[in-house]
Design a protein around this motif. Structure first.
Motif, PDB file in Angstrom:
ATOM      1  N   LYS A 510     -42.694 -50.029   8.686  1.00  0.00           N
ATOM      2  CA  LYS A 510     -41.771 -49.915   7.562  1.00  0.00           C
ATOM      3  C   LYS A 510     -40.668 -48.905   7.899  1.00  0.00           C
ATOM      4  CE  LYS A 510     -41.534 -48.910   2.610  1.00  0.00           C
ATOM      5  NZ  LYS A 510     -42.279 -48.547   1.387  1.00  0.00           N
ATOM      6  N   GLY A 511     -39.418 -49.264   7.588  1.00  0.00           N
ATOM      7  CA  GLY A 511     -38.294 -48.359   7.808  1.00  0.00           C
ATOM      8  C   GLY A 511     -37.600 -48.513   9.140  1.00  0.00           C
ATOM      9  N   ILE A 512     -38.213 -49.239  10.082  1.00  0.00           N
ATOM     10  CA  ILE A 512     -37.614 -49.376  11.407  1.00  0.00           C
ATOM     11  C   ILE A 512     -36.439 -50.358  11.352  1.00  0.00           C
ATOM     12  CG2 ILE A 512     -38.999 -51.307  12.278  1.00  0.00           C
ATOM     13  CD1 ILE A 512     -39.201 -49.783  14.922  1.00  0.00           C
ATOM     14  N   GLU A 513     -35.407 -50.116  12.180  1.00  0.00           N
ATOM     15  CA  GLU A 513     -34.246 -50.998  12.236  1.00  0.00           C
ATOM     16  C   GLU A 513     -34.349 -51.941  13.425  1.00  0.00           C
ATOM     17  OE1 GLU A 513     -30.681 -48.691  12.144  1.00  0.00           O
ATOM     18  OE2 GLU A 513     -31.040 -47.949  10.108  1.00  0.00           O
ATOM     19  N   ILE A 514     -33.992 -53.219  13.208  1.00  0.00           N
ATOM     20  CA  ILE A 514     -34.143 -54.266  14.223  1.00  0.00           C
ATOM     21  C   ILE A 514     -32.886 -55.145  14.240  1.00  0.00           C
ATOM     22  CG2 ILE A 514     -35.488 -56.335  14.847  1.00  0.00           C
ATOM     23  CD1 ILE A 514     -37.922 -55.113  13.661  1.00  0.00           C
ATOM     24  N   ASN A 515     -32.511 -55.624  15.406  1.00  0.00           N
ATOM     25  CA  ASN A 515     -31.451 -56.637  15.514  1.00  0.00           C
ATOM     26  C   ASN A 515     -31.935 -57.941  14.878  1.00  0.00           C
ATOM     27  OD1 ASN A 515     -29.378 -56.146  18.388  1.00  0.00           O
ATOM     28  ND2 ASN A 515     -30.453 -54.570  17.274  1.00  0.00           N
ATOM     29  N   ALA A 516     -31.021 -58.629  14.200  1.00  0.00           N
ATOM     30  CA  ALA A 516     -31.366 -59.923  13.604  1.00  0.00           C
ATOM     31  C   ALA A 516     -30.173 -60.868  13.739  1.00  0.00           C
ATOM     32  CB  ALA A 516     -31.744 -59.756  12.140  1.00  0.00           C
ATOM     33  N   LYS A 517     -30.470 -62.148  13.874  1.00  0.00           N
ATOM     34  CA  LYS A 517     -29.420 -63.168  13.990  1.00  0.00           C
ATOM     35  C   LYS A 517     -29.369 -63.971  12.696  1.00  0.00           C
ATOM     36  CE  LYS A 517     -27.871 -66.900  17.037  1.00  0.00           C
ATOM     37  NZ  LYS A 517     -28.165 -67.662  18.288  1.00  0.00           N
ATOM     38  N   VAL A 518     -28.151 -64.125  12.160  1.00  0.00           N
ATOM     39  CA  VAL A 518     -27.981 -64.913  10.934  1.00  0.00           C
ATOM     40  C   VAL A 518     -28.122 -66.396  11.286  1.00  0.00           C
ATOM     41  CG1 VAL A 518     -26.447 -65.487   9.024  1.00  0.00           C
ATOM     42  CG2 VAL A 518     -26.426 -63.170   9.987  1.00  0.00           C
ATOM     43  N   ASN A 551     -24.877 -67.114  13.119  1.00  0.00           N
ATOM     44  CA  ASN A 551     -24.941 -66.730  14.545  1.00  0.00           C
ATOM     45  C   ASN A 551     -24.422 -65.326  14.829  1.00  0.00           C
ATOM     46  OD1 ASN A 551     -26.065 -69.229  15.386  1.00  0.00           O
ATOM     47  ND2 ASN A 551     -24.020 -70.152  15.261  1.00  0.00           N
ATOM     48  N   THR A 552     -23.992 -64.586  13.795  1.00  0.00           N
ATOM     49  CA  THR A 552     -23.623 -63.196  14.038  1.00  0.00           C
ATOM     50  C   THR A 552     -24.879 -62.327  14.067  1.00  0.00           C
ATOM     51  OG1 THR A 552     -23.230 -62.892  11.664  1.00  0.00           O
ATOM     52  CG2 THR A 552     -21.322 -63.367  13.051  1.00  0.00           C
ATOM     53  N   ILE A 553     -24.742 -61.170  14.718  1.00  0.00           N
ATOM     54  CA  ILE A 553     -25.876 -60.248  14.861  1.00  0.00           C
ATOM     55  C   ILE A 553     -25.675 -59.076  13.908  1.00  0.00           C
ATOM     56  CG2 ILE A 553     -27.225 -58.846  16.465  1.00  0.00           C
ATOM     57  CD1 ILE A 553     -27.206 -61.836  17.112  1.00  0.00           C
ATOM     58  N   VAL A 554     -26.723 -58.759  13.162  1.00  0.00           N
ATOM     59  CA  VAL A 554     -26.680 -57.636  12.223  1.00  0.00           C
ATOM     60  C   VAL A 554     -27.902 -56.744  12.455  1.00  0.00           C
ATOM     61  CG1 VAL A 554     -25.387 -58.880  10.455  1.00  0.00           C
ATOM     62  CG2 VAL A 554     -27.883 -58.978  10.444  1.00  0.00           C
ATOM     63  N   ILE A 555     -27.803 -55.530  11.942  1.00  0.00           N
ATOM     64  CA  ILE A 555     -28.943 -54.606  11.971  1.00  0.00           C
ATOM     65  C   ILE A 555     -29.633 -54.671  10.614  1.00  0.00           C
ATOM     66  CG2 ILE A 555     -29.707 -52.236  12.351  1.00  0.00           C
ATOM     67  CD1 ILE A 555     -28.370 -53.444  14.780  1.00  0.00           C
ATOM     68  N   VAL A 556     -30.933 -54.896  10.626  1.00  0.00           N
ATOM     69  CA  VAL A 556     -31.698 -54.946   9.377  1.00  0.00           C
ATOM     70  C   VAL A 556     -32.823 -53.916   9.432  1.00  0.00           C
ATOM     71  CG1 VAL A 556     -31.183 -57.396   9.113  1.00  0.00           C
ATOM     72  CG2 VAL A 556     -33.331 -56.713  10.180  1.00  0.00           C
ATOM     73  N   LYS A 557     -33.320 -53.600   8.253  1.00  0.00           N
ATOM     74  CA  LYS A 557     -34.424 -52.627   8.148  1.00  0.00           C
ATOM     75  C   LYS A 557     -35.630 -53.312   7.516  1.00  0.00           C
ATOM     76  CE  LYS A 557     -33.616 -48.392   6.763  1.00  0.00           C
ATOM     77  NZ  LYS A 557     -33.306 -47.241   5.878  1.00  0.00           N
ATOM     78  N   LEU A 568     -43.054 -58.245   5.234  1.00  0.00           N
ATOM     79  CA  LEU A 568     -42.902 -58.956   3.969  1.00  0.00           C
ATOM     80  C   LEU A 568     -41.431 -59.135   3.593  1.00  0.00           C
ATOM     81  CD1 LEU A 568     -45.727 -57.213   1.898  1.00  0.00           C
ATOM     82  CD2 LEU A 568     -45.851 -59.379   3.156  1.00  0.00           C
ATOM     83  N   THR A 569     -40.629 -58.084   3.672  1.00  0.00           N
ATOM     84  CA  THR A 569     -39.210 -58.165   3.310  1.00  0.00           C
ATOM     85  C   THR A 569     -38.366 -57.339   4.267  1.00  0.00           C
ATOM     86  OG1 THR A 569     -39.351 -56.273   1.790  1.00  0.00           O
ATOM     87  CG2 THR A 569     -39.734 -58.463   0.854  1.00  0.00           C
ATOM     88  N   VAL A 570     -37.110 -57.789   4.448  1.00  0.00           N
ATOM     89  CA  VAL A 570     -36.162 -57.028   5.266  1.00  0.00           C
ATOM     90  C   VAL A 570     -34.849 -56.891   4.512  1.00  0.00           C
ATOM     91  CG1 VAL A 570     -37.169 -57.747   7.464  1.00  0.00           C
ATOM     92  CG2 VAL A 570     -35.319 -59.098   6.474  1.00  0.00           C
ATOM     93  N   GLY A 571     -34.137 -55.763   4.730  1.00  0.00           N
ATOM     94  CA  GLY A 571     -32.871 -55.501   4.042  1.00  0.00           C
ATOM     95  C   GLY A 571     -31.731 -55.272   5.016  1.00  0.00           C
ATOM     96  N   TYR A 572     -30.546 -55.593   4.579  1.00  0.00           N
ATOM     97  CA  TYR A 572     -29.336 -55.450   5.408  1.00  0.00           C
ATOM     98  C   TYR A 572     -28.975 -53.973   5.587  1.00  0.00           C
ATOM     99  CZ  TYR A 572     -24.399 -55.814   6.751  1.00  0.00           C
ATOM    100  OH  TYR A 572     -23.193 -55.695   7.384  1.00  0.00           O
ATOM    101  N   CYS A 573     -28.592 -53.595   6.816  1.00  0.00           N
ATOM    102  CA  CYS A 573     -28.123 -52.228   7.076  1.00  0.00           C
ATOM    103  C   CYS A 573     -26.629 -52.201   7.380  1.00  0.00           C
ATOM    104  CB  CYS A 573     -28.883 -51.597   8.249  1.00  0.00           C
ATOM    105  SG  CYS A 573     -30.598 -51.197   7.881  1.00  0.00           S
ATOM    106  N   ARG A 574     -26.207 -52.921   8.445  1.00  0.00           N
ATOM    107  CA  ARG A 574     -24.817 -52.870   8.908  1.00  0.00           C
ATOM    108  C   ARG A 574     -24.615 -53.938   9.979  1.00  0.00           C
ATOM    109  NH1 ARG A 574     -27.862 -48.842  10.856  1.00  0.00           N
ATOM    110  NH2 ARG A 574     -28.067 -48.622  13.110  1.00  0.00           N
ATOM    111  N   PRO A 575     -23.374 -54.234  10.310  1.00  0.00           N
ATOM    112  CA  PRO A 575     -23.139 -55.169  11.414  1.00  0.00           C
ATOM    113  C   PRO A 575     -23.495 -54.543  12.741  1.00  0.00           C
ATOM    114  CG  PRO A 575     -21.080 -54.250  10.631  1.00  0.00           C
ATOM    115  CD  PRO A 575     -22.128 -53.792   9.682  1.00  0.00           C
ATOM    116  N   LYS A 576     -23.828 -55.337  13.709  1.00  0.00           N
ATOM    117  CA  LYS A 576     -24.090 -54.875  15.074  1.00  0.00           C
ATOM    118  C   LYS A 576     -22.742 -54.783  15.785  1.00  0.00           C
ATOM    119  CE  LYS A 576     -26.364 -54.725  19.195  1.00  0.00           C
ATOM    120  NZ  LYS A 576     -27.148 -53.614  19.656  1.00  0.00           N
ATOM    121  N   LEU A 577     -22.402 -53.583  16.243  1.00  0.00           N
ATOM    122  CA  LEU A 577     -21.106 -53.379  16.878  1.00  0.00           C
ATOM    123  C   LEU A 577     -21.255 -53.222  18.373  1.00  0.00           C
ATOM    124  CD1 LEU A 577     -19.555 -50.903  14.298  1.00  0.00           C
ATOM    125  CD2 LEU A 577     -19.308 -53.367  14.410  1.00  0.00           C
TER     126      LEU A 577
END
Length: 577
Positions: A510-518, A551-557, A568-577
């Motif tokens: 819980k709380g860790i940030e991961i790359n995700a693909k839309v 197909n864009t990459i974002v950072i989620v938590k 169980l659930t993931v939330g949006y953090c910011r775009p991957k730059l």
């Protein structure tokens, strides 16, 4: 709404990097940003050359470290002559500790210049200055394109809206609120002064932007919390990152100095900055759909609006605060008129930005008039006249980034408007919270804010920083040359960002940030977590109400995880730059 932006003065948004002699090379008035990996690539597989490079690094590092320690000892013993001598030696040592010197030592200069031109994708025209000076790096997207982040734009807009709300509120109410909080904090002997100052500032921010929510204490008593970020109404306002349009050389390098009392105080850093006259595109959106969706659930009690869920009040004061902040009456809002109302709100926000920029410019002009009267030798003011006149005569601007100044980040310009009401209170806060180094000067401090300005110092001009011309794209006569198309769209740049899997050894928790693909654009968006090549579970994305491009990459938590069921659930953090 699409916005057109044009940098009017140099803009520096820092990326946290502090660059020194081994991080850059200057040749023929051109600055090249070079990494150690790039330089090792230049050296190739020549073992003798690599060994010599390692020895050269060790020798110079040791010399600089020793000189730095000697200078510190001289400073502590108050031996000013020795401190000055060591400081001069240290500057020389740092200037000599650069990659060009190593290339000269091995007769590789011409080859090195060719390498820089071909391999270094970050470069800029720059005045000549000694190697070894610290340079603050500018924020760049993954492929080294300069840009202005949405957070910087939104922060400036937030301050403008705060100023607008305070101006609509009776000054007596604001004074009473500040005095009550000041007395409360002053009596709290367990809280340090920094936290007291922060809480006093947060009070006004919460009054303007936050709705309340009921919380149940352990004692069973129900209280209203007014600082829960989930109920910050600025969540309804979103900006995209502003990407530079097609320009082959948008970056400059400049020396920043502090100007105060008719004098120049030399500052350590140079900065990478976006040059004036650069065009950017930006999207601006107000989430009217949220207000439409909750309108029917809003209740009123004792002239206070709220939404009730699970026998608990939340969004307390939403109708009143939306009216105060966005000039929108939720009661008038319908599904049929929502687009019209959205446009009205967005234009109201832009009007608030405009109004605040006029007050900022007036404050800057007053500072400049004071500075001119104190610059008896005319050493600096003659270089400031033209830049300040240009700013004074430009209409629609917003200020952001490094050197925005105290007036651009706080509510001080509102407080100064009612100086007779707030002056004594301000002085008492300075004394009790230990603000200002010289007690006898505190009485004069309120009227003299801002006392100083950080500005880009050039041979012919001294320029304020952070000003951007801003206009609605449908009404942007001043930006008619915005016809220049971006070299690449924000979507194209986002698609170029390379995804990264979770590093080995990092546990999914819980709380860790991961790359995700839309993988599906919508409301909600659906993403695929990039944990590893073989582990890519899919989830609906919470915390972001607009549609993300596929197909864009974002950072989620990871918001929630179960020992047996997994994520169980993931939330949006910011775009991957």
């Amino acid at each position: 709404m699409e916005l057109s932006l044009k940098t009017f003065t140099p803009i520096h948004i820092g990326n946290g990097e502090e660059l020194y002699a081994l991080d850059y090379v200057i040749h023929n008035k051109t600055y090249y940003r070079i990494t150690q990996n790039q330089f090792l690539k230049f050296l190739g597989n020549d073992e003798k050359l690599l060994t010599d490079y390692v020895s050269w690094i060790q020798k110079n590092s040791a010399e600089i470290s020793t000189l730095d320690q000697n200078r510190e000892r001289a400073r502590q013993s108050k031996n000013r002559t020795a401190e000055k001598n060591y400081n001069q030696e240290l500057n020389i040592a740092r200037q000599n500790f650069n990659l060009l010197k190593f290339a000269q030592k091995h007769n590789l200069v011409d080859k090195f210049y060719d390498f820089l031109k071909k391999q270094c994708d970050v470069n800029a025209e720059t005045p000549i200055f000694p190697h070894g000076n610290q340079i603050k790096g500018a924020l760049k997207i993954g492929n080294n394109h300069l840009y202005i982040p949405a957070t910087s734009i939104k922060g400036s807009v937030r301050t403008a809206l705060l100023f607008s709300v305070l101006n609509k509120t009776k000054e007596g109410l604001i004074k009473e609120m500040i005095e009550e909080q000041f007395k409360k904090l002053k009596s709290d002997i367990g809280m340090n002064e920094d936290r007291k100052r922060q809480q006093l500032d947060e009070l006004i921010d919460q009054f303007c932007f936050y709705c309340g929510v009921e919380i149940k204490k352990d004692s069973g008593k129900v209280e209203t919390k007014t600082n829960d970020e989930k109920f910050d109404l600025m969540k309804l306002v979103s900006f995209s990152d502003a990407i530079l349009n097609n320009n082959s050389n948008p970056m400059g390098i400049g020396k920043v100095n502090l100007y105060i009392g008719g004098k120049q105080q030399s500052q350590t850093p140079y900065v990478e900055y976006i040059k004036e006259g650069q065009y950017l595109s930006n999207k601006f959106h107000f989430n009217i759909d949220f207000l439409v969706s909750i309108k029917s659930t809003i209740k009123n009690e004792n002239n206070k609006s709220f939404i009730e869920t699970n026998n608990k009040k939340n969004w307390i004061g939403i109708t009143e605060k939306v009216k105060m902040l966005f000039n929108l009456d939720i009661n008038d809002l319908t599904q049929d008129n929502k687009e019209e109302k959205r446009y009205e709100v967005e234009n109201h926000i832009l009007q608030c930005v405009y109004d605040f920029s006029q007050v900022q410019k007036e404050s800057d002009n007053k500072w400049f008039e004071n500075f001119k009267s104190e610059d008896a030798t005319n050493s600096f003011k003659s270089k400031m006249i033209e830049p300040f006149d240009k700013i004074k005569n430009q209409e629609f601007m917003v200020r952001l980034g490094y050197a925005t100044g105290f007036t651009g980040m706080t509510e001080i310009l509102y407080l100064k408007k009612f100086s007779q009401i707030f002056k004594i209170l301000f002085e008492n806060i300075m004394i009790d919270f230990n603000i200002g180094k010289i007690p006898q000067n505190r009485e004069k401090y309120f009227e003299k804010i801002p006392k100083s300005r950080r500005m880009i110092t050039e041979q012919e001009e001294i320029k304020p920083m952070g000003w951007i011309i801003l206009a609605d794209k449908n009404n942007a006569e001043t930006l008619s040359s915005m016809e220049v198309k971006p070299e690449k769209s924000l979507l194209e740049l986002a698609l170029e960002v390379k995804p990264e899997y979770l590093k080995l050894g990092i546990k999914v928790r819980k709380g860790i940030e991961i790359n995700a693909k839309v993988i599906k654009s919508g409301k909600p968006n659906r993403v695929k977590l990039l944990i590893s090549e073989s582990d890519q579970p899919e989830f609906n994305l919470s915390g972001y109400t607009s549609e993300l491009a596929e197909n864009t990459i974002v950072i989620v938590k990871i918001n929630d995880i179960h020992d047996k069921k997994g994520i169980l659930t993931v939330g949006y953090c910011r775009p991957k730059l």
